[in-house]
Design a protein around this motif. Structure first.
Motif, PDB file in Angstrom:
ATOM      1  N   GLU A   8       0.820  -1.218   0.000  1.00  0.00           N
ATOM      2  CA  GLU A   8       0.000   0.000   0.000  1.00  0.00           C
ATOM      3  C   GLU A   8       0.856   1.272   0.000  1.00  0.00           C
ATOM      4  OE1 GLU A   8       0.101  -1.528   4.317  1.00  0.00           O
ATOM      5  OE2 GLU A   8      -0.131  -2.427   2.345  1.00  0.00           O
ATOM      6  N   ASP A   9       2.169   1.158   0.267  1.00  0.00           N
ATOM      7  CA  ASP A   9       3.068   2.313   0.269  1.00  0.00           C
ATOM      8  C   ASP A   9       3.888   2.447  -1.021  1.00  0.00           C
ATOM      9  OD1 ASP A   9       2.216   3.001   2.823  1.00  0.00           O
ATOM     10  OD2 ASP A   9       3.781   1.783   3.775  1.00  0.00           O
ATOM     11  N   GLU A  10       3.725   1.506  -1.942  1.00  0.00           N
ATOM     12  CA  GLU A  10       4.519   1.507  -3.180  1.00  0.00           C
ATOM     13  C   GLU A  10       4.443   2.836  -3.927  1.00  0.00           C
ATOM     14  OE1 GLU A  10       4.699  -0.576  -7.612  1.00  0.00           O
ATOM     15  OE2 GLU A  10       3.151  -1.205  -6.185  1.00  0.00           O
ATOM     16  N   ALA A  11       3.249   3.340  -4.175  1.00  0.00           N
ATOM     17  CA  ALA A  11       3.094   4.582  -4.951  1.00  0.00           C
ATOM     18  C   ALA A  11       3.772   5.755  -4.252  1.00  0.00           C
ATOM     19  CB  ALA A  11       1.617   4.885  -5.193  1.00  0.00           C
ATOM     20  N   ASP A  12       3.674   5.816  -2.924  1.00  0.00           N
ATOM     21  CA  ASP A  12       4.308   6.908  -2.189  1.00  0.00           C
ATOM     22  C   ASP A  12       5.821   6.819  -2.285  1.00  0.00           C
ATOM     23  OD1 ASP A  12       4.268   9.215  -0.360  1.00  0.00           O
ATOM     24  OD2 ASP A  12       5.174   7.795   1.043  1.00  0.00           O
ATOM     25  N   VAL A  13       6.387   5.619  -2.200  1.00  0.00           N
ATOM     26  CA  VAL A  13       7.842   5.464  -2.319  1.00  0.00           C
ATOM     27  C   VAL A  13       8.295   5.891  -3.707  1.00  0.00           C
ATOM     28  CG1 VAL A  13       9.762   3.810  -2.338  1.00  0.00           C
ATOM     29  CG2 VAL A  13       8.006   3.679  -0.542  1.00  0.00           C
ATOM     30  N   ARG A  14       7.572   5.480  -4.740  1.00  0.00           N
ATOM     31  CA  ARG A  14       7.932   5.893  -6.111  1.00  0.00           C
ATOM     32  C   ARG A  14       7.853   7.421  -6.248  1.00  0.00           C
ATOM     33  NH1 ARG A  14       8.489   1.499  -9.327  1.00  0.00           N
ATOM     34  NH2 ARG A  14       7.410  -0.407  -8.696  1.00  0.00           N
TER      35      ARG A  14
END
Length: 119
Positions: A67-73
């Motif tokens: 669920e944090d993938e987009a924020d890390v990118r």
């Protein structure tokens, strides 16, 4: 549970520029400092930079909660958009962000990615 991901970005850099600079900017964005105890607070990661003339291709293998993938990118791109970083020894690196994309791990990266996901 953390899962592994790969983010690929391209920057333009002068021939005498340090290709490690953009990776340092990513570390500062994801970790908050150059030096910290593991694990990385936002996403365990490893950045590899390969220069081809005035272009540097960065491959960031990272592990985070899905669920944090987009924020890390987004944070990786934000760090690269900055276009500059000063290393702990005072060396300033400059680059121009050209773009990024989602990528998949190469066979060599897949093993490393599994290790990062386990941290």
């Amino acid at each position: 549970m953390r899962a592994p991901f790969v983010h690929e970005a391209t920057v333009g850099m002068a021939a005498d520029g340090d290709p490690r600079g953009p990776g340092g900017a990513i570390t500062l964005e994801l970790c908050g400092s150059w030096d910290h105890s593991p694990p990385c607070p936002v996403a365990a990661h490893h950045t590899r930079a390969e220069r081809a003339g005035g272009t540097v291709v960065l491959r960031v293998v990272f592990a985070t909660e899905p669920e944090d993938e987009a924020d890390v990118r987004r944070r990786i791109d934000q760090a690269l958009h900055s276009g500059t970083v000063t290393s702990p020894d005072g060396v300033v690196s400059h680059w121009e962000f050209h773009g990024s994309r989602i990528s998949v791990p190469t066979p060599a990266e897949a093993e490393h990615a599994r290790g990062l996901a386990g941290t």
